[in-house]
Design a protein around this motif. Structure first.
Motif, PDB file in Angstrom:
ATOM      1  N   HIS A   1       1.713   6.864   8.125  1.00 53.33           N
ATOM      2  CA  HIS A   1       2.612   7.875   8.694  1.00 53.33           C
ATOM      3  C   HIS A   1       2.948   9.002   7.729  1.00 53.33           C
ATOM      4  N   ALA A   2       2.348   8.975   6.533  1.00 52.14           N
ATOM      5  CA  ALA A   2       2.644   9.971   5.495  1.00 52.14           C
ATOM      6  C   ALA A   2       4.136  10.056   5.234  1.00 52.14           C
ATOM      7  N   GLU A   3       4.800   8.899   5.250  1.00 54.99           N
ATOM      8  CA  GLU A   3       6.236   8.839   5.013  1.00 54.99           C
ATOM      9  C   GLU A   3       6.503   8.470   3.560  1.00 54.99           C
ATOM     10  N   SER A   4       7.294   9.274   2.890  1.00 55.75           N
ATOM     11  CA  SER A   4       7.677   8.996   1.515  1.00 55.75           C
ATOM     12  C   SER A   4       8.881   8.066   1.503  1.00 55.75           C
ATOM     13  N   THR A   5       8.788   6.977   0.744  1.00 53.82           N
ATOM     14  CA  THR A   5       9.868   5.991   0.677  1.00 53.82           C
ATOM     15  C   THR A   5      10.673   6.189  -0.595  1.00 53.82           C
ATOM     16  N   PRO A   6      11.995   6.270  -0.504  1.00 59.55           N
ATOM     17  CA  PRO A   6      12.808   6.399  -1.716  1.00 59.55           C
ATOM     18  C   PRO A   6      12.606   5.196  -2.639  1.00 59.55           C
ATOM     19  N   SER A   7      12.875   5.392  -3.913  1.00 59.13           N
ATOM     20  CA  SER A   7      12.776   4.292  -4.862  1.00 59.13           C
ATOM     21  C   SER A   7      13.724   3.179  -4.448  1.00 59.13           C
ATOM     22  N   MET A   8      13.257   1.946  -4.591  1.00 55.96           N
ATOM     23  CA  MET A   8      14.032   0.790  -4.142  1.00 55.96           C
ATOM     24  C   MET A   8      14.296  -0.152  -5.297  1.00 55.96           C
TER      25      MET A   8
ATOM     26  N   GLU B   1       7.100  -7.391  -0.407  1.00 54.16           N
ATOM     27  CA  GLU B   1       7.274  -6.870   0.949  1.00 54.16           C
ATOM     28  C   GLU B   1       7.667  -5.396   0.914  1.00 54.16           C
ATOM     29  N   ALA B   2       8.591  -5.043   0.025  1.00 53.68           N
ATOM     30  CA  ALA B   2       9.028  -3.654  -0.081  1.00 53.68           C
ATOM     31  C   ALA B   2       7.895  -2.753  -0.557  1.00 53.68           C
ATOM     32  N   ALA B   3       7.114  -3.225  -1.528  1.00 48.30           N
ATOM     33  CA  ALA B   3       6.013  -2.417  -2.058  1.00 48.30           C
ATOM     34  C   ALA B   3       4.935  -2.188  -1.008  1.00 48.30           C
ATOM     35  N   VAL B   4       4.556  -3.245  -0.299  1.00 49.13           N
ATOM     36  CA  VAL B   4       3.524  -3.119   0.741  1.00 49.13           C
ATOM     37  C   VAL B   4       4.021  -2.241   1.881  1.00 49.13           C
ATOM     38  N   ALA B   5       5.273  -2.427   2.298  1.00 55.66           N
ATOM     39  CA  ALA B   5       5.819  -1.615   3.386  1.00 55.66           C
ATOM     40  C   ALA B   5       5.849  -0.139   3.013  1.00 55.66           C
ATOM     41  N   ALA B   6       6.236   0.166   1.774  1.00 49.98           N
ATOM     42  CA  ALA B   6       6.291   1.564   1.332  1.00 49.98           C
ATOM     43  C   ALA B   6       4.900   2.179   1.314  1.00 49.98           C
ATOM     44  N   LEU B   7       3.915   1.412   0.837  1.00 54.43           N
ATOM     45  CA  LEU B   7       2.557   1.938   0.760  1.00 54.43           C
ATOM     46  C   LEU B   7       1.975   2.176   2.147  1.00 54.43           C
ATOM     47  N   ILE B   8       2.162   1.225   3.047  1.00 59.94           N
ATOM     48  CA  ILE B   8       1.586   1.368   4.391  1.00 59.94           C
ATOM     49  C   ILE B   8       2.296   2.477   5.173  1.00 59.94           C
ATOM     50  N   ALA B   9       3.581   2.670   4.937  1.00 59.61           N
ATOM     51  CA  ALA B   9       4.285   3.790   5.578  1.00 59.61           C
ATOM     52  C   ALA B   9       3.670   5.112   5.154  1.00 59.61           C
ATOM     53  N   ASP B  10       3.279   5.213   3.891  1.00 58.58           N
ATOM     54  CA  ASP B  10       2.629   6.430   3.399  1.00 58.58           C
ATOM     55  C   ASP B  10       1.231   6.557   3.989  1.00 58.58           C
ATOM     56  N   ILE B  11       0.485   5.439   4.018  1.00 57.31           N
ATOM     57  CA  ILE B  11      -0.890   5.461   4.526  1.00 57.31           C
ATOM     58  C   ILE B  11      -0.925   5.845   6.009  1.00 57.31           C
TER      59      ILE B  11
ATOM     60  N   VAL C   1       2.312  14.277 -10.321  1.00 55.51           N
ATOM     61  CA  VAL C   1       2.422  13.650  -9.015  1.00 55.51           C
ATOM     62  C   VAL C   1       3.420  12.496  -9.103  1.00 55.51           C
ATOM     63  N   PHE C   2       4.346  12.439  -8.146  1.00 51.86           N
ATOM     64  CA  PHE C   2       5.329  11.362  -8.133  1.00 51.86           C
ATOM     65  C   PHE C   2       4.988  10.385  -7.021  1.00 51.86           C
ATOM     66  N   VAL C   3       5.099   9.117  -7.312  1.00 52.23           N
ATOM     67  CA  VAL C   3       4.806   8.092  -6.326  1.00 52.23           C
ATOM     68  C   VAL C   3       6.037   7.217  -6.146  1.00 52.23           C
ATOM     69  N   SER C   4       6.059   6.427  -5.072  1.00 51.43           N
ATOM     70  CA  SER C   4       7.187   5.548  -4.808  1.00 51.43           C
ATOM     71  C   SER C   4       7.260   4.437  -5.848  1.00 51.43           C
ATOM     72  N   THR C   5       8.474   3.995  -6.156  1.00 47.15           N
ATOM     73  CA  THR C   5       8.664   2.883  -7.075  1.00 47.15           C
ATOM     74  C   THR C   5       9.519   1.812  -6.413  1.00 47.15           C
TER      75      THR C   5
ATOM     76  N   LEU D   1      -0.109   5.714  -3.857  1.00 48.52           N
ATOM     77  CA  LEU D   1       0.296   4.719  -4.844  1.00 48.52           C
ATOM     78  C   LEU D   1       1.746   4.308  -4.677  1.00 48.52           C
ATOM     79  N   VAL D   2       2.010   3.037  -4.975  1.00 50.52           N
ATOM     80  CA  VAL D   2       3.369   2.519  -5.161  1.00 50.52           C
ATOM     81  C   VAL D   2       3.373   1.780  -6.487  1.00 50.52           C
ATOM     82  N   VAL D   3       4.361   2.063  -7.319  1.00 46.27           N
ATOM     83  CA  VAL D   3       4.482   1.428  -8.629  1.00 46.27           C
ATOM     84  C   VAL D   3       5.576   0.368  -8.568  1.00 46.27           C
ATOM     85  N   VAL D   4       5.238  -0.852  -8.968  1.00 45.89           N
ATOM     86  CA  VAL D   4       6.217  -1.930  -9.055  1.00 45.89           C
ATOM     87  C   VAL D   4       6.715  -2.020 -10.490  1.00 45.89           C
ATOM     88  N   ASP D   5       8.018  -1.987 -10.636  1.00 46.41           N
ATOM     89  CA  ASP D   5       8.671  -1.987 -11.941  1.00 46.41           C
ATOM     90  C   ASP D   5       8.328  -0.731 -12.738  1.00 46.41           C
ATOM     91  N   GLY D   6       8.670   0.391 -12.134  1.00 44.79           N
ATOM     92  CA  GLY D   6       8.599   1.684 -12.794  1.00 44.79           C
ATOM     93  C   GLY D   6       9.977   2.321 -12.728  1.00 44.79           C
TER      94      GLY D   6
END
Length: 327
Positions: free
Chosen positions: A304-311, A292-302, A152-156, A134-139
């Motif tokens: 490469h299992a890469e966690s993206t810092p909150s942006m 763009e940032a939300a999609v990039a963060a989600l696909i990086a996780d999908i 569970v913490f997800v990227s924002t 998951l990626v949360v927009v405006d969290g």
């Protein structure tokens, strides 16, 4: 795929790499394979690929409504960002239960999901969806809007709502107004709360007591109705452009001129804002950059299992004719 490989004079593995957009193919070979694919009418079979890779190359988008301008613009921007990366987009609504929305997405086999704007608040009471990235927009960037019951913490990814509100309020204060009133959004909206926070803190820093807020529901109708409670205002920061539009109509009907009598500033910079009468000064949200940032963060996780810092995506002031500066 074997026919494509034969026509292009390459191996089946090379065709597979082109189909999966691998960087391990030189441009000339890629162009030759893509030409052969076009000539033969070859299209990758999404279902077959999912069986082989365990991924559907589909991401979900969870919304509460598409009636608001912000949500509809985010849908468009997210769909375009996903398409550029070869992902399809599946939209579900969570008007009553985000858990049901997650269940529907998992039934469709999505690889991950983006939770959009007002739906983000619903994650606070939701059980963590097992296996769903998951990626949360405006969290909240501290994780409070993304902390599920099971912690569970997800990227924002968020627009800088508070920063935009600060810029809007400072802009109005430069017009030497004694106070800046605020037409706020819904109380349960993260974006509305952040915009209110930026307005309050800016007035506090200027040594000005914040007037009583007037609350709307994002609609132009609520902005029109709010005018009765803003009769003494000479400067109003509206939490979105639609409410500013309704407010300006009400001001015109009672004989108050914008900006001569009342300066008005909005938030979002909708495509029609420049054609309001007068053209609306507003804070521009960069919806393409946010998506763009939300999609990039989600696909990086999908992928490469890469966690993206909150942006935090910057906003900016667009000055037009609805605000009057001191001479």
């Amino acid at each position: 795929m074997a026919m494509v490989a034969s026509r292009a004079g390459v191996s089946g593995q090379t065709v597979s790499r082109v189909v999966n957009d691998s960087p391990r193919v030189d441009p000339a070979t890629r162009a030759r394979v893509e030409k052969a694919m076009a000539e033969l009418g070859y299209r990758p079979h999404r279902a077959a690929r999912a069986l082989r890779t365990g991924r559907t190359h589909t991401i979900g988008l969870v919304v509460t409504t598409l009636a608001t301008v912000g949500n509809s613009r985010m849908l468009q921007a997210t769909a375009e960002a996903a398409e550029r990366r070869g992902y399809a987009l599946l939209v579900v609504t969570a008007a009553s239960s985000i858990a049901e929305a997650f269940d529907r997405l998992q039934d469709q086999g999505v690889d991950g999901a983006i939770v959009l704007n007002e739906a983000s608040a619903l994650t606070r009471s939701a059980e963590s969806p097992a296996g769903l990235r998951l990626v949360v927009v405006d969290g909240a960037s501290d994780g409070s809007a993304s902390a599920f019951v099971s912690t569970v913490f997800v990227s924002t990814v968020s627009s800088d709502h508070a920063g935009g509100a600060t810029e809007a309020t400072r802009h109005l204060l430069q017009g030497e107004h004694a106070a800046v009133h605020h037409l706020a959004g819904p109380a349960d909206s993260f974006a509305a709360a952040e915009r209110e926070r930026g307005w309050r803190e800016t007035l506090q820093d200027a040594g000005i007591d914040a007037p009583q807020i007037v609350r709307g529901d994002w609609s132009a109708e609520s902005g029109y109705a709010a005018a009765a409670a803003l009769e003494s205002a000479t400067a109003v920061f509206c939490a979105n452009d639609q409410m500013a539009l309704g407010l300006m109509r009400a001001l015109a009907e009672r004989g108050s001129r914008v900006p001569e009598d009342v300066s008005v500033i909005g938030f979002d910079d909708v495509p029609d804002a420049a054609n309001y009468r007068p053209p609306l000064t507003t804070i521009r949200q960069d919806f393409p950059a946010l998506a763009e940032a939300a999609v990039a963060a989600l696909i990086a996780d999908i992928e490469h299992a890469e966690s993206t810092p909150s942006m935090l995506i910057p906003t900016r002031l667009v000055e037009r004719s609805s605000t009057k500066m001191s001479s």
